[in-house]
Structure formats: C-alpha cells, structure tokens
Scaffold this motif. Structure first.
Motif, PDB file in Angstrom:
ATOM      1  N   ASP A  52       0.688  -1.250  -0.088  1.00 30.83           N
ATOM      2  CA  ASP A  52      -0.111   0.063  -0.103  1.00 30.83           C
ATOM      3  C   ASP A  52       0.987   1.371   0.066  1.00 30.83           C
ATOM      4  OD1 ASP A  52      -2.688   1.464   0.286  1.00 30.83           O
ATOM      5  OD2 ASP A  52      -1.646   1.828   2.024  1.00 30.83           O
ATOM      6  N   SER A 105      -7.201  -2.442   6.437  1.00 25.80           N
ATOM      7  CA  SER A 105      -6.102  -3.224   5.674  1.00 25.80           C
ATOM      8  C   SER A 105      -5.055  -3.514   6.523  1.00 25.80           C
ATOM      9  CB  SER A 105      -5.552  -2.345   4.549  1.00 25.80           C
ATOM     10  OG  SER A 105      -5.001  -1.282   5.126  1.00 25.80           O
ATOM     11  N   ARG A 127      -7.726  -7.094   4.081  1.00 22.99           N
ATOM     12  CA  ARG A 127      -8.761  -6.637   3.696  1.00 22.99           C
ATOM     13  C   ARG A 127      -8.420  -5.042   3.237  1.00 22.99           C
ATOM     14  NH1 ARG A 127     -12.422  -5.543   8.626  1.00 22.99           N
ATOM     15  NH2 ARG A 127     -13.947  -4.828   6.967  1.00 22.99           N
ATOM     16  N   ALA A 128      -9.384  -4.659   2.187  1.00 22.03           N
ATOM     17  CA  ALA A 128      -8.978  -3.377   1.452  1.00 22.03           C
ATOM     18  C   ALA A 128      -9.060  -2.074   2.678  1.00 22.03           C
ATOM     19  CB  ALA A 128      -9.924  -3.018   0.465  1.00 22.03           C
ATOM     20  N   GLN A 129      -8.385  -1.045   2.298  1.00 17.05           N
ATOM     21  CA  GLN A 129      -8.428  -0.093   3.490  1.00 17.05           C
ATOM     22  C   GLN A 129      -9.849   0.868   3.110  1.00 17.05           C
ATOM     23  OE1 GLN A 129      -5.001   2.225   4.474  1.00 17.05           O
ATOM     24  NE2 GLN A 129      -6.134   4.045   5.346  1.00 17.05           N
TER      25      GLN A 129
END
Length: 167
Positions: A52, A105, A127-129
């Motif tokens: 990220d 995330s 997980r997605a932020q």
C-alpha cells in the motif's frame, strides 16, 4: 515471543508537501497510492500491487533548526496474536502507547520508543483500506477520519479525545 518481520513504511514530516511528492513520484518513480491534501498526507509506493505504501509524507515539519523529521517508523508482524503480544509487552514495560488503530487493511499499535520516536507495529488484515477505527479489539470503537471524505474526529461524550490514553 512475537517479533517484527520487516519494515512497513517510514513517515516523514515535510515543509513543502507538493515538492516532496514530486520528488518521490517523478525522480524516484514511486506512485501516489493515497492522498488527502486538506490534512496534508500523501502515501507513495514503489509497487502498489504488493504494498500500500512505503513512504508517508506528512505536512508539518518544523523549522530547519528543529531536527524533528520522522513522523513514524512502522514495522510488520506476522499475526494478530503477535500484535497483541507486542501490545501486552509494551504495556508491561511501561512504554507510552498512543493508540491502536484499525485501518481495515491493517491494525496498528502506535507507541513511543525509549527516545520518544513514534513507532508502529502492525498486522496486515488482508482487507481493503476503508476507515480508521480506534481500539479494534474493543467493542464500540470510534470511527476516525476517512481517506475519501475527511472529517475531524468527534469528541466522545463531552470529553476531548486523548492521544496519550492507553487503549
């Protein structure tokens, strides 16, 4: 005993956010992955598919005479249990824990090292932020600021938020 598994990212306080973003993007070839110009925060990554961010630029560097450059040093752990173990050990050794944040995330424990440097130990959730949440292993976590729609934190029950309270 839990141990860190690698460096996650370094946060740097900057005076000229636009110039620093240009340097890391245009000279170093990194990509902007997240940005909130109102708050003065930009994340950059050399490989956004894999990581990220590796550099976090934060507006707010003091004068040239003040050596306060590092916003934070962030290190990964392998499991949520490792993060919990670090949290317990830091508290047992009386290190100042600033807060624990659920970024969706990742979950991060922010604390001060022996010389007062802000440090984070975090676990990637997979997980997605989306949103930041405080105290992820406590019920009633307070929602913080969103990357897409920034809002100032709301005081809880008439008391101002405390940055030095241990979760």
């Amino acid at each position: 005993m839990a141990r860190v598994t690698g460096l996650g990212h370094v946060g740097i306080y900057v005076r000229d956010l636009e110039r620093m973003v240009g340097f890391y993007r245009d000279v170093m070839g990194m990509q902007v992955t997240k940005q909130n110009w109102r708050l003065g925060i930009v994340f950059l990554s050399a490989d956004p598919q894999a990581v990220d961010h590796e550099i976090a630029l934060m507006r707010g560097r003091p004068s040239a005479d003040d050596p306060h450059l590092i916003q934070q040093i962030s290190m990964r752990v392998e499991t949520l249990d490792d993060l919990r173990d670090f949290h317990r050990r830091l508290r047992a050794e009386a290190y100042r824990i600033e807060h624990v944040v659920n970024h969706a995330s990742a979950i991060g424990c922010y604390f001060l090292d022996p010389e007062g440097n802000r440090t984070e130990v975090f676990w990637l959730t997979g997980r997605a932020q989306a949103l930041q949440r405080r105290s992820p292993w406590r019920r009633g976590s307070r929602v913080g600021t969103s990357w897409s729609a920034p809002r100032p934190p709301q005081p809880s029950r008439g008391r101002p938020p405390s940055r030095s309270r241990n979760p």
